[in-house]
Enzyme design. Structure first.
Site, PDB file in Angstrom:
ATOM      1  N   ASP A   1       0.866  -1.191   0.000  1.00  0.00           N
ATOM      2  CA  ASP A   1       0.000   0.000   0.000  1.00  0.00           C
ATOM      3  C   ASP A   1       0.895   1.230   0.000  1.00  0.00           C
ATOM      4  OD1 ASP A   1      -2.426   1.579   0.402  1.00  0.00           O
ATOM      5  OD2 ASP A   1      -1.697   1.899   2.436  1.00  0.00           O
ATOM      6  N   SER A   2       0.264   2.390  -0.205  1.00  0.00           N
ATOM      7  CA  SER A   2       1.006   3.643  -0.137  1.00  0.00           C
ATOM      8  C   SER A   2       1.477   3.948   1.289  1.00  0.00           C
ATOM      9  CB  SER A   2       0.113   4.773  -0.633  1.00  0.00           C
ATOM     10  OG  SER A   2      -1.096   4.765   0.103  1.00  0.00           O
TER      11      SER A   2
ATOM     12  N   TYR B   1      -0.778   8.375  -2.407  1.00  0.00           N
ATOM     13  CA  TYR B   1      -0.849   8.063  -3.834  1.00  0.00           C
ATOM     14  C   TYR B   1      -2.098   8.700  -4.455  1.00  0.00           C
ATOM     15  CZ  TYR B   1       2.685   4.249  -3.695  1.00  0.00           C
ATOM     16  OH  TYR B   1       3.827   3.499  -3.587  1.00  0.00           O
ATOM     17  N   GLY B   2      -3.097   8.900  -3.627  1.00  0.00           N
ATOM     18  CA  GLY B   2      -4.420   9.308  -4.116  1.00  0.00           C
ATOM     19  C   GLY B   2      -4.447  10.617  -4.868  1.00  0.00           C
TER      20      GLY B   2
ATOM     21  N   CYS C   1      -4.146  -1.276  -2.078  1.00  0.00           N
ATOM     22  CA  CYS C   1      -4.334   0.171  -2.164  1.00  0.00           C
ATOM     23  C   CYS C   1      -5.244   0.394  -3.359  1.00  0.00           C
ATOM     24  CB  CYS C   1      -2.975   0.836  -2.373  1.00  0.00           C
ATOM     25  SG  CYS C   1      -3.046   2.601  -2.739  1.00  0.00           S
ATOM     26  N   ASN C   2      -6.343   1.086  -3.138  1.00  0.00           N
ATOM     27  CA  ASN C   2      -7.275   1.287  -4.254  1.00  0.00           C
ATOM     28  C   ASN C   2      -6.659   2.138  -5.348  1.00  0.00           C
ATOM     29  OD1 ASN C   2     -10.363   0.446  -3.438  1.00  0.00           O
ATOM     30  ND2 ASN C   2      -9.093   0.860  -1.663  1.00  0.00           N
TER      31      ASN C   2
ATOM     32  N   GLU D   1      -5.917   9.340   9.595  1.00  0.00           N
ATOM     33  CA  GLU D   1      -4.537   9.258  10.096  1.00  0.00           C
ATOM     34  C   GLU D   1      -4.311  10.149  11.317  1.00  0.00           C
ATOM     35  OE1 GLU D   1      -1.406   9.040   7.254  1.00  0.00           O
ATOM     36  OE2 GLU D   1      -2.497   7.551   6.064  1.00  0.00           O
TER      37      GLU D   1
ATOM     38  N   CYS E   1     -11.498   3.109  -0.597  1.00  0.00           N
ATOM     39  CA  CYS E   1     -10.177   3.586  -0.163  1.00  0.00           C
ATOM     40  C   CYS E   1      -9.855   2.838   1.117  1.00  0.00           C
ATOM     41  CB  CYS E   1     -10.225   5.091   0.094  1.00  0.00           C
ATOM     42  SG  CYS E   1      -8.744   5.736   0.882  1.00  0.00           S
ATOM     43  N   THR E   2      -8.595   2.461   1.245  1.00  0.00           N
ATOM     44  CA  THR E   2      -8.189   1.616   2.372  1.00  0.00           C
ATOM     45  C   THR E   2      -8.558   2.175   3.746  1.00  0.00           C
ATOM     46  OG1 THR E   2      -6.078   2.753   2.186  1.00  0.00           O
ATOM     47  CG2 THR E   2      -6.235   0.538   1.229  1.00  0.00           C
ATOM     48  N   HIS E   3      -8.588   3.516   3.844  1.00  0.00           N
ATOM     49  CA  HIS E   3      -8.815   4.122   5.158  1.00  0.00           C
ATOM     50  C   HIS E   3     -10.290   4.134   5.579  1.00  0.00           C
ATOM     51  CE1 HIS E   3      -4.814   5.512   4.274  1.00  0.00           C
ATOM     52  NE2 HIS E   3      -4.713   6.181   5.405  1.00  0.00           N
TER      53      HIS E   3
HETATM   54  N1  DGL Z   1      -4.244   3.680   0.196  1.00  0.00           N
HETATM   55  C1  DGL Z   1      -4.854   4.724  -0.583  1.00  0.00           C
HETATM   56  C2  DGL Z   1      -6.066   4.165  -1.329  1.00  0.00           C
HETATM   57  O1  DGL Z   1      -6.652   3.174  -0.966  1.00  0.00           O
HETATM   58  C3  DGL Z   1      -5.244   5.904   0.281  1.00  0.00           C
HETATM   59  C4  DGL Z   1      -4.077   6.715   0.750  1.00  0.00           C
HETATM   60  C5  DGL Z   1      -3.338   7.405  -0.373  1.00  0.00           C
HETATM   61  O2  DGL Z   1      -3.894   8.330  -1.001  1.00  0.00           O
HETATM   62  O3  DGL Z   1      -2.222   7.002  -0.639  1.00  0.00           O
HETATM   63  O4  DGL Z   1      -6.448   4.722  -2.324  1.00  0.00           O
END
Ligand code: DGL
Length: 277
Positions: A16-17, A48-49, A79-80, A158, A190-192
């Site tokens: 993941d990011s 990454y988003g 990570c999406n 976060e 999104c993972t969060h």
């Molecule tokens: N892990 C990213 C996602 O699921 C969210 C955090 C990011 O923007 O890197 O898209």
């Protein structure tokens, strides 16, 4: 030990990011307790988003190369944003089963919706890629997909504002147009977002089913490993490290967050230079 047995004992690579993919790792730990995991969080380059598909794909390629040095038997793009931009490149270039988090969530949403109105909330990169709509409409051309980027959710999670009036207020603003359209299914793309699912669920109301791609991905991983004869048949022996964590920066911060969401306490995360891969 036969080659196949040796393969089955190898860990699963999950990346993941940053910390978000831990929601996916957590589901894999719950649903596949015999599997070892090597997790990489790109904490030096998160988020990454908000980045371009080219940059996200370049980062994902480096990480896949790193995970291959760890002898993994499959890679989960947890990570999406990376799934949206890099899955096709990795599928073509890496000679291992690759699983993304987008397809499993899209598939479940199509099977649970009753009024064919599906909402997707995610980062700008994921929404911009149009991938959720594509996968959903491949399965049901009549499904209406309403997508909404919710960039403030990641920093709120976060910052630990999981149950907070500020998160409530922002969620109400983001989600109001989805409520107005009358969606009955919402993908937490999104993972969060699963971490604030009680806030999102409360605002959307009881009539809306929330789809958690992390949960669906772990189920799909189980199915994939079984199909390929790669499922670990036993709990790794004493002395074998079940879970290993690597990051590209700020290991302490990563560990703190990980310990707040994983029941399994992580002992340490090792910093590596991902640019070497
Ligand atoms: N892990 C990213 C996602 O699921 C969210 C955090 C990011 O923007 O890197 O898209």
């Amino acid at each position: 030990m036969s080659e196949q047995e040796e393969m089955r004992d190898r860990p699963i690579g999950v990346f993941d990011s940053g910390v978000g993919g831990l929601t996916v790792a957590r589901e894999i730990m719950r649903q596949l307790p015999n599997e070892r995991i090597v997790y990489f969080g790109d904490t030096a380059r998160v988020p990454y988003g908000s980045k371009s598909p080219e940059t996200i794909t370049r980062f994902s390629r480096q990480i896949a190369r790193f995970l291959q040095t760890q002898n993994v038997k499959a890679i989960v793009i947890a990570c999406n944003s990376a799934s949206s931009c890099a899955v096709e490149a990795l599928e073509q270039e890496v000679d291992l089963p690759i699983l993304d988090v987008v397809r499993p969530g899209a598939k479940t949403a199509v099977s649970v919706t009753k009024n064919n109105k599906i909402g997707v909330i995610a980062t700008e990169a994921t929404i911009g890629s149009g991938i959720y709509s594509r996968y959903i409409n491949e399965q049901d051309a009549d499904a209406m997909v309403l997508s909404k980027a919710c960039p403030l959710f990641v920093p709120l999670v976060e910052e630990g504002l999981w149950e907070d009036p500020v998160t409530d207020e922002i969620a109400r603003r983001y989600l109001s147009e989805l409520i107005d359209v009358g969606i009955d299914t919402l993908i937490l793309g999104c993972t969060h977002y699963p971490i604030i699912c009680s806030t999102i669920g409360r605002i959307m109301g009881e009539g809306v089913t929330l789809v958690n791609p992390a949960y669906e991905t772990a189920r799909e991983l189980k199915r994939l490993l079984q199909e390929k004869g790669l499922e670990s048949g036993h709990r790794p022996g004493l002395g074998t490290e079940l879970y290993r964590f690597f990051v590209s920066d700020a290991a302490d911060k990563f560990q703190k967050f990980a310990n707040s969401i994983l029941t399994y306490g992580i002992l340490s995360a090792k910093v590596i230079n991902i640019d070497e891969y």
